[in-house]
Scaffold this active site. Structure first.
Site, PDB file in Angstrom:
ATOM      1  N   LEU A   9       0.834  -1.207   0.000  1.00 15.91           N
ATOM      2  CA  LEU A   9       0.000   0.000   0.000  1.00 15.91           C
ATOM      3  C   LEU A   9       0.868   1.256   0.000  1.00 15.91           C
ATOM      4  O   LEU A   9       1.639   1.492   0.923  1.00 15.91           O
ATOM      5  CB  LEU A   9      -0.919   0.003   1.226  1.00 15.91           C
ATOM      6  CG  LEU A   9      -1.737  -1.280   1.417  1.00 15.91           C
ATOM      7  CD1 LEU A   9      -2.714  -1.099   2.577  1.00 15.91           C
ATOM      8  CD2 LEU A   9      -2.478  -1.645   0.138  1.00 15.91           C
ATOM      9  N   GLY A  12      -1.165   6.618  -0.286  1.00 10.49           N
ATOM     10  CA  GLY A  12      -1.405   7.773   0.583  1.00 10.49           C
ATOM     11  C   GLY A  12      -0.414   8.890   0.321  1.00 10.49           C
ATOM     12  O   GLY A  12       0.687   8.676  -0.166  1.00 10.49           O
ATOM     13  N   ARG A  16       1.064  13.872   7.146  1.00  7.36           N
ATOM     14  CA  ARG A  16       1.839  14.257   8.339  1.00  7.36           C
ATOM     15  C   ARG A  16       3.307  14.525   8.023  1.00  7.36           C
ATOM     16  O   ARG A  16       4.034  15.069   8.850  1.00  7.36           O
ATOM     17  CB  ARG A  16       1.707  13.154   9.405  1.00  7.36           C
ATOM     18  CG  ARG A  16       0.334  13.115  10.052  1.00  7.36           C
ATOM     19  CD  ARG A  16       0.102  11.820  10.836  1.00  7.36           C
ATOM     20  NE  ARG A  16      -0.299  10.698   9.961  1.00  7.36           N
ATOM     21  CZ  ARG A  16      -0.566   9.470  10.393  1.00  7.36           C
ATOM     22  NH1 ARG A  16      -0.461   9.184  11.679  1.00  7.36           N
ATOM     23  NH2 ARG A  16      -0.933   8.527   9.542  1.00  7.36           N
ATOM     24  N   LYS A  23       5.055  10.492   0.539  1.00  7.11           N
ATOM     25  CA  LYS A  23       5.768   9.868   1.667  1.00  7.11           C
ATOM     26  C   LYS A  23       6.721   8.747   1.271  1.00  7.11           C
ATOM     27  O   LYS A  23       7.893   8.749   1.656  1.00  7.11           O
ATOM     28  CB  LYS A  23       4.760   9.352   2.708  1.00  7.11           C
ATOM     29  CG  LYS A  23       5.404   8.551   3.819  1.00  7.11           C
ATOM     30  CD  LYS A  23       4.551   8.451   5.056  1.00  7.11           C
ATOM     31  CE  LYS A  23       3.440   7.476   4.953  1.00  7.11           C
ATOM     32  NZ  LYS A  23       2.725   7.330   6.238  1.00  7.11           N
ATOM     33  N   THR A  81      -7.333   1.878   3.845  1.00  4.97           N
ATOM     34  CA  THR A  81      -6.461   0.739   3.530  1.00  4.97           C
ATOM     35  C   THR A  81      -7.250  -0.444   2.938  1.00  4.97           C
ATOM     36  O   THR A  81      -6.726  -1.172   2.095  1.00  4.97           O
ATOM     37  CB  THR A  81      -5.703   0.267   4.788  1.00  4.97           C
ATOM     38  OG1 THR A  81      -6.640   0.144   5.866  1.00  4.97           O
ATOM     39  CG2 THR A  81      -4.625   1.257   5.196  1.00  4.97           C
ATOM     40  N   ASN A 230       5.416   8.106   9.771  1.00  2.23           N
ATOM     41  CA  ASN A 230       4.331   9.013   9.399  1.00  2.23           C
ATOM     42  C   ASN A 230       4.774  10.469   9.302  1.00  2.23           C
ATOM     43  O   ASN A 230       4.108  11.283   8.680  1.00  2.23           O
ATOM     44  CB  ASN A 230       3.179   8.909  10.411  1.00  2.23           C
ATOM     45  CG  ASN A 230       2.521   7.533  10.350  1.00  2.23           C
ATOM     46  OD1 ASN A 230       2.317   6.984   9.275  1.00  2.23           O
ATOM     47  ND2 ASN A 230       2.223   6.972  11.499  1.00  2.23           N
ATOM     48  N   LYS A 354      37.699  17.525 -12.577  1.00  2.00           N
ATOM     49  CA  LYS A 354      36.437  17.195 -13.253  1.00  2.00           C
ATOM     50  C   LYS A 354      36.746  16.576 -14.598  1.00  2.00           C
ATOM     51  O   LYS A 354      37.530  17.131 -15.348  1.00  2.00           O
ATOM     52  CB  LYS A 354      35.596  18.451 -13.443  1.00  2.00           C
ATOM     53  CG  LYS A 354      34.231  18.167 -14.030  1.00  2.00           C
ATOM     54  CD  LYS A 354      33.734  19.272 -14.920  1.00  2.00           C
ATOM     55  CE  LYS A 354      34.445  19.257 -16.257  1.00  2.00           C
ATOM     56  NZ  LYS A 354      33.887  20.203 -17.238  1.00  2.00           N
ATOM     57  N   SER A 408      54.956  25.729 -11.145  1.00  2.00           N
ATOM     58  CA  SER A 408      53.875  26.369 -10.386  1.00  2.00           C
ATOM     59  C   SER A 408      53.232  27.501 -11.185  1.00  2.00           C
ATOM     60  O   SER A 408      53.872  28.108 -12.044  1.00  2.00           O
ATOM     61  CB  SER A 408      54.431  26.939  -9.083  1.00  2.00           C
ATOM     62  OG  SER A 408      54.879  25.873  -8.286  1.00  2.00           O
ATOM     63  N   ALA A 426      57.572  27.669 -14.453  1.00  2.00           N
ATOM     64  CA  ALA A 426      56.648  28.321 -13.526  1.00  2.00           C
ATOM     65  C   ALA A 426      56.173  29.644 -14.117  1.00  2.00           C
ATOM     66  O   ALA A 426      56.929  30.357 -14.774  1.00  2.00           O
ATOM     67  CB  ALA A 426      57.341  28.550 -12.191  1.00  2.00           C
TER      68      ALA A 426
HETATM   69  C1  UD1 Z   1      -2.566   1.563   9.629  1.00  2.00           C
HETATM   70  C2  UD1 Z   1      -3.520   0.571  10.297  1.00  2.00           C
HETATM   71  C3  UD1 Z   1      -3.161   0.479  11.794  1.00  2.00           C
HETATM   72  C4  UD1 Z   1      -1.718   0.080  11.950  1.00  2.00           C
HETATM   73  C5  UD1 Z   1      -0.800   1.018  11.197  1.00  2.00           C
HETATM   74  C6  UD1 Z   1       0.616   0.480  11.199  1.00  2.00           C
HETATM   75  C7  UD1 Z   1      -5.633   0.640   9.105  1.00  2.00           C
HETATM   76  C8  UD1 Z   1      -7.016   1.135   9.113  1.00  2.00           C
HETATM   77  N1  UD1 Z   1      -4.860   0.979  10.128  1.00  2.00           N
HETATM   78  O1  UD1 Z   1      -2.825   2.846  10.206  1.00  2.00           O
HETATM   79  O2  UD1 Z   1      -4.000  -0.468  12.422  1.00  2.00           O
HETATM   80  O3  UD1 Z   1      -1.380   0.074  13.328  1.00  2.00           O
HETATM   81  O4  UD1 Z   1      -1.216   1.137   9.806  1.00  2.00           O
HETATM   82  O5  UD1 Z   1       1.527   1.378  10.666  1.00  2.00           O
HETATM   83  O6  UD1 Z   1      -5.268  -0.076   8.198  1.00  2.00           O
HETATM   84  N2  UD1 Z   1      -2.903   3.774   2.078  1.00  2.00           N
HETATM   85  C9  UD1 Z   1      -3.328   3.661   0.764  1.00  2.00           C
HETATM   86  N3  UD1 Z   1      -4.592   4.048   0.444  1.00  2.00           N
HETATM   87  C10 UD1 Z   1      -5.457   4.540   1.371  1.00  2.00           C
HETATM   88  C11 UD1 Z   1      -5.006   4.653   2.710  1.00  2.00           C
HETATM   89  C12 UD1 Z   1      -3.734   4.259   3.037  1.00  2.00           C
HETATM   90  O7  UD1 Z   1      -2.593   3.224  -0.103  1.00  2.00           O
HETATM   91  O8  UD1 Z   1      -6.581   4.867   0.991  1.00  2.00           O
HETATM   92  C13 UD1 Z   1      -1.539   3.349   2.405  1.00  2.00           C
HETATM   93  C14 UD1 Z   1      -0.658   4.471   2.899  1.00  2.00           C
HETATM   94  O9  UD1 Z   1       0.035   5.089   1.813  1.00  2.00           O
HETATM   95  C15 UD1 Z   1       0.311   3.748   3.834  1.00  2.00           C
HETATM   96  C16 UD1 Z   1      -0.493   2.581   4.348  1.00  2.00           C
HETATM   97  O10 UD1 Z   1      -1.586   2.428   3.463  1.00  2.00           O
HETATM   98  O11 UD1 Z   1       1.451   3.268   3.177  1.00  2.00           O
HETATM   99  C17 UD1 Z   1      -1.004   2.793   5.775  1.00  2.00           C
HETATM  100  O12 UD1 Z   1      -1.814   3.957   5.781  1.00  2.00           O
HETATM  101  P1  UD1 Z   1      -1.741   4.991   6.977  1.00  2.00           P
HETATM  102  O13 UD1 Z   1      -2.680   6.100   6.687  1.00  2.00           O
HETATM  103  O14 UD1 Z   1      -0.337   5.324   7.282  1.00  2.00           O
HETATM  104  O15 UD1 Z   1      -2.386   4.085   8.130  1.00  2.00           O
HETATM  105  P2  UD1 Z   1      -2.196   4.248   9.674  1.00  2.00           P
HETATM  106  O16 UD1 Z   1      -3.070   5.315  10.161  1.00  2.00           O
HETATM  107  O17 UD1 Z   1      -0.762   4.324  10.015  1.00  2.00           O
HETATM  108 CA    CA Z   2       1.248   4.509   8.839  1.00  2.00          CA
END
Ligand code: UD1
Ligand code: CA
Length: 457
Positions: A9, A12, A16, A23, A81, A230, A354, A408, A426
């Site tokens: 995944l 996102g 933050r 990210k 997620t 994050n 260079k 030099s 030189a």
């Molecule tokens: C998530 C988990 C949490 C866990 C934590 C660990 C869920 C609901 N929560 O929370 O339980 O403890 O990870 O780090 O799953 N992403 C997408 N598409 C989306 C949303 C997120 O691709 O629509 C990706 C983000 O880019 C990221 C990952 O999923 O790489 C996790 O998303 P993030 O928003 O960081 O979740 P957390 O709030 O950290």
């Molecule tokens: Ca996360």
């Protein structure tokens, strides 16, 4: 062994991070964060590795353009997620086996841990296995809720947890193994009735448990490894952990690192045994350093190939250069890209190079600029020598033959050639080619006027 595919995944934005760069492309120890889970997935033999991309999708995809084991799917809107994983359904249609789910923001996860999770999942023929860890400060993570017998019931997010649940120290790493059929049969039914109005992947844990399917948690004893990045403070922390691992591995292979806490060596750098790295060095990119080398303090080396027994002295900056064996550079020298120094070359302080090749045994010991030059062997370049390679529009080459002695304060106005075994006196400005075995001198003859100062008074 059962089929394993991975879904990573990475759609996102990473709000933050407060950054214009998505990210997962932020570098940790010299590599975009996403490289680490991709590598872990490959090491455990996952195929394909599906990347769910969204924010700056093109930039993320570009990184893996040449990789035929990686498939990218677009999640146009980041609805959570659960929704992200659902986006991988079509690419994995027809796949049966185990889907490993990873996050793009967990660069510390080790392949061995992932392997352990997969083996655990298969050994117990589980439907869902979550990788968890105990954390002293679980703030921000989903918590693992178990019943009195220890059976996993569900995962509750920080924002949805009641005070009692917030006290739970076992957290969800966001890394899972799931049976592909169970995953894709159920992911569409997950709702978004929660504090963040998102489709939570974590809800599948409750679904599996509710159906009486084997829903397990493997609690890792290394919480550091599953740390999710994050924000930029966590990125710095993760980078520090990665560097500590890199330095430790190098030390165990025979490299002396005088102060590992103050040595910044990126992922992928190789250093041979019996080399020493002094504090506050930055070694990055595709750098390879041989054995018996000494890298003094405050040195920065990127994308260099350095052979055995070289000495890079304090305060030097080396970029895209090649040093053959027993070369000495610095202190305070700057080797820019395209510098090739043959064996036993000596580059001294305040020398900039260079795009040059310097033959075996040649020296430029002080205060010199050498650019776009081909220099033979056993050449002496005197203090203050300058190759005038730029006419304001174009760059021109300087060629200096074997055993030439440049005195030099010489300027070599390129394009110009100094034939082998010649001597340039030189203070000379060389504007025409010098034949071999000659003396070149261009100076206004000196005049001494006796008593001149006394007459002035
Ligand atoms: C998530 C988990 C949490 C866990 C934590 C660990 C869920 C609901 N929560 O929370 O339980 O403890 O990870 O780090 O799953 N992403 C997408 N598409 C989306 C949303 C997120 O691709 O629509 C990706 C983000 O880019 C990221 C990952 O999923 O790489 C996790 O998303 P993030 O928003 O960081 O979740 P957390 O709030 O950290
Ligand atoms: Ca996360």
């Amino acid at each position: 062994m059962e089929n394993v595919a991975a879904v990573l995944l990475a759609a996102g934005k990473g709000t933050r991070m407060k950054s214009g760069l998505v990210k997962v492309l932020h570098p940790a120890a010299g590599r975009p964060m996403i490289d680490y889970p991709v590598t872990a997935a490959r090491v455990v033999g996952a195929k394909p590795v599906v990347l769910v991309v969204g924010h700056q999708a093109e930039a993320v995809q570009e990184r893996f353009r040449a990789a035929d084991d990686i498939r990218c799917v677009l999640q146009e809107e980041q609805l959570g997620t659960g929704h992200a994983v659902a986006c991988a359904r079509d690419v994995l249609a027809g796949f049966s086996g185990t889907v490993v789910i990873l996050c793009g923001d967990t660069p510390l996860l080790r392949a061995e841990t992932l392997k352990r999770l997969i083996d655990f999942h298969h050994a117990r023929t589980a439907t869902v296995t979550v990788l968890t860890a105990m954390m002293d400060d679980p703030y921000g993570y989903g918590r693992v809720v178990r019943d009195n017998s220890g059976k996993v019931l569900r995962i509750v997010e920080q924002k949805d947890a009641d005070p009692r649940e917030r006290d739970i120290r076992e957290i969800n790493s966001g890394i899972y193994c799931m049976d592909a059929a169970f995953l894709f049969d159920n992911i569409g039914n997950v709702g978004s009735d929660n504090a963040q109005q998102e489709f939570y992947l974590t809800d599948l844990v409750a679904v599996a448990a509710g159906k009486g399917l084997a829903c397990l948690a493997l609690c890792s004893d290394d919480a550091e490894e599953i740390m999710g990045v994050n924000d930029l403070s966590q990125l710095a922390e993760a980078s520090r952990c990665l560097r500590r691992r890199i330095n430790r591995e190098l030390m165990l292979s025979g490299v002396t690192i005088v102060d590992p806490d103050q040595t910044y060596i990126d992922q992928g750098v190789a250093i041979g045994a019996d080399s020493t790295v002094h504090p506050n060095c930055h070694i990055s990119g595709a750098t390879i350093i041989g054995s018996g080398c000494v890298i003094d303090s405050n040195v920065s080396i990127s994308d260099c190939r350095i052979a055995d027994n070289c000495h890079v002295k304090a305060g030097s900056v080396l970029e895209g250069s090649e040093l053959q064996e027993s070369v000495a550079v610095g202190p305070m020298a700057h080797l820019r890209p395209g510098t090739v120094l043959h064996a036993h070359v000596k580059i001294g302080n305040f020398v900039e190079t260079k795009k040059i090749v310097m033959g075996e045994g040649s020296k430029a010991s002080h205060l010199t600029y050498l650019g776009d030059a081909e220099i033979g062997r056993d050449v002496n370049i005197g203090c203050g020598t300058i190759t005038c390679n730029y006419d304001g529009k174009n760059k021109h080459r300087t060629v200096i033959g074997d055993r030439v002695f440049i005195g030099s304060d010489v300027q070599l106005v390129a394009p110009v050639t100094v034939g082998r075994n010649s001597l340039v006196a030189a203070g000379t400005t060389v504007t025409i080619d010098v034949p071999p075995d000659s003396l070149a001198i261009s100076r206004v003859p000196q005049v001494n006027k006796d008593g001149w100062r006394l007459k002035k008074k």
